[in-house]
Write an enzyme that holds these catalytic residues in place. Structure first.
Site, PDB file in Angstrom:
ATOM      1  N   ASP A  79      39.549  33.201 -36.860  1.00  0.00           N
ATOM      2  CA  ASP A  79      39.090  32.061 -35.993  1.00  0.00           C
ATOM      3  C   ASP A  79      39.054  32.738 -34.345  1.00  0.00           C
ATOM      4  O   ASP A  79      38.295  34.179 -34.938  1.00  0.00           O
ATOM      5  CB  ASP A  79      40.971  31.449 -34.656  1.00  0.00           C
ATOM      6  CG  ASP A  79      41.755  32.824 -34.415  1.00  0.00           C
ATOM      7  OD1 ASP A  79      41.493  33.805 -35.718  1.00  0.00           O
ATOM      8  OD2 ASP A  79      41.879  33.062 -33.466  1.00  0.00           O
ATOM      9  N   GLU A 131      44.347  34.868 -34.585  1.00  0.00           N
ATOM     10  CA  GLU A 131      43.799  36.731 -33.814  1.00  0.00           C
ATOM     11  C   GLU A 131      43.252  36.690 -32.799  1.00  0.00           C
ATOM     12  O   GLU A 131      44.005  37.341 -31.222  1.00  0.00           O
ATOM     13  CB  GLU A 131      42.981  37.016 -34.469  1.00  0.00           C
ATOM     14  CG  GLU A 131      42.532  38.981 -33.966  1.00  0.00           C
ATOM     15  CD  GLU A 131      41.788  39.587 -32.723  1.00  0.00           C
ATOM     16  OE1 GLU A 131      41.682  40.542 -32.331  1.00  0.00           O
ATOM     17  OE2 GLU A 131      41.083  38.518 -32.750  1.00  0.00           O
ATOM     18  N   HIS A 328      32.635  36.216 -27.732  1.00  0.00           N
ATOM     19  CA  HIS A 328      32.832  35.179 -26.950  1.00  0.00           C
ATOM     20  C   HIS A 328      31.496  34.558 -25.839  1.00  0.00           C
ATOM     21  O   HIS A 328      31.460  34.088 -24.787  1.00  0.00           O
ATOM     22  CB  HIS A 328      33.817  35.438 -25.574  1.00  0.00           C
ATOM     23  CG  HIS A 328      35.658  35.884 -26.902  1.00  0.00           C
ATOM     24  ND1 HIS A 328      35.808  35.743 -25.753  1.00  0.00           N
ATOM     25  CD2 HIS A 328      35.662  36.426 -28.123  1.00  0.00           C
ATOM     26  CE1 HIS A 328      37.080  36.602 -27.037  1.00  0.00           C
ATOM     27  NE2 HIS A 328      36.954  36.231 -28.049  1.00  0.00           N
TER      28      HIS A 328
END
Length: 366
Positions: A79, A131, A328
């Site tokens: 993920d 996760e 991210h």
């Protein structure tokens, strides 16, 4: 896409390695929506010589090697956080959501293990779900239902010449409070005010030295805050250092905020591997073989290494190509050369781990 091997040693060609990672990046897999990526990977693993399947929570599991020697688990996550980063190659970089966190490390594990069909034991590659969520459901299932391996490497971006020895722990809390409807000018505390006060009380309990930048001190984040005068909710995440007493913190915060309900969403302890661990040594030797000086570090975040180390007292470390400062990020990317070096390092480290384990201990510090 047909996956192929190259070379008498079974190593995966650069073209194939890049193709696997690029396809992984092209398949969106935000938390709770990993199924399409899992379907692709189970087929890709089979073409690369693994026996593979998807377990009941959505983890992808591939096994290669058929000897009676050590079992090595390579675990990373499927993920990503939400958000699109257009997939493209540019100036030696491969862009895409998850390029470093953590599809790059997972692809590295797949390609390294694929070269070792002759491994004298077994290599188990796991692509875990969720996760990036508080509960790490994928790793929780793995540790509960799979046999304990002899060694574990967790895939997160460390940088191709760096080994991560440990992570802070994490304590996720939710505070909910309700109050009778009233006029804003009423001096009685409102729900929003009480939720805001809970955050201030938490910071006071952690003390003035609380800091996300230090491995040895706790650090708190106000993750969400919403509500009105009648009902309000706040979510807090505390990164905890080795030896931190999470239970005592929760009890103290409850006693200071009796008007609401404080719930522990998730709690996992800090972990730390010794430099003498067989996994750390094997990765260090492999990095030197690539003409680099290995470096060691600890991280102030948390990973599935914490989750596994709470139950499995085996040699363990985290490794993966990629710059964790790009986790991210809107321009998340991995250097292609670093990705390929990472495959070479992990392949060599797995060969180092082919000998029977000496069982150095993993340290989980509560």
């Amino acid at each position: 896409m047909k996956l192929v091997h190259q070379g008498q040693d079974g190593s995966v060609s650069e073209t194939t390695a890049l193709g696997v990672l690029r396809r992984m990046l092209e398949i969106p897999s935000p938390s709770y929506h990993e199924a399409d990526l899992a379907d692709y990977l189970v087929k890709a693993l089979e073409e690369l010589g693994f026996q593979s399947y998807i377990d009941r929570v959505g983890n992808v599991i591939g096994e290669i090697g058929a000897g009676d020697g050590p079992v090595v688990m390579l675990l990373s996550h499927l993920d990503t956080v939400p958000g699109e980063v257009p997939v493209r190659s540019e100036d030696g970089r491969l862009y895409g959501r998850g390029a470093v966190d953590a599809k790059g490390p997972l692809a590295t594990m797949i390609c390294a293990a694929a070269a070792l069909a002759d491994h004298p034991g077994r290599i188990v590659v796991v692509g875990a779900v969720e996760e990036e969520t508080p509960c790490s459901r994928g790793a929780m299932r793995i540790r509960a239902e799979m046999p304990r391996p002899d060694y574990v490497v967790v895939g997160e971006p460390s940088g191709w010449s760096t080994v991560v020895l440990g992570y802070k722990g994490k304590l996720d809390l939710r505070y909910r409070v309700e109050r009778p409807a009233t006029h804003p000018s009423n001096p009685e505390p409102k729900a929003t005010e009480l939720a805001a006060a809970a955050w201030r009380e938490l910071l006071d309990l952690l003390g003035p030295d609380a800091d996300h930048g230090s491995f040895d001190r706790p650090g708190a984040t106000l993750c969400s805050f919403n509500g009105d005068l009648v009902a309000a909710e706040a979510e807090f995440s505390i990164r905890t250092p080795p030896g931190f007493d999470s239970e005592s913190l929760v009890e103290s915060l409850r006693s200071r905020c009796p008007e609401g309900q404080l719930t522990v969403v998730n709690s996992v302890a800090a972990c730390h591997a010794g430099r003498g661990s067989e996994v750390v040594r094997a990765l260090s030797v492999a990095i030197r073989d690539q003409h680099a000086r290995p470096t060691m570090k600890v991280k102030t975040a948390t990973s599935d290494m914490n989750t596994l180390a709470e139950v499995w007292d085996v040699p363990m470390a985290t490794y993966g190509p990629g710059d964790s400062r790009l986790d991210h990020a809107d321009d998340e990317h991995i250097m292609i050369a670093d990705y390929l070096r990472g495959i070479a390092v992990l392949t060599a480290a797995l060969r180092e781990l082919a000998a029977p384990p000496a069982r150095t201990r993993m340290r989980v510090v509560r």
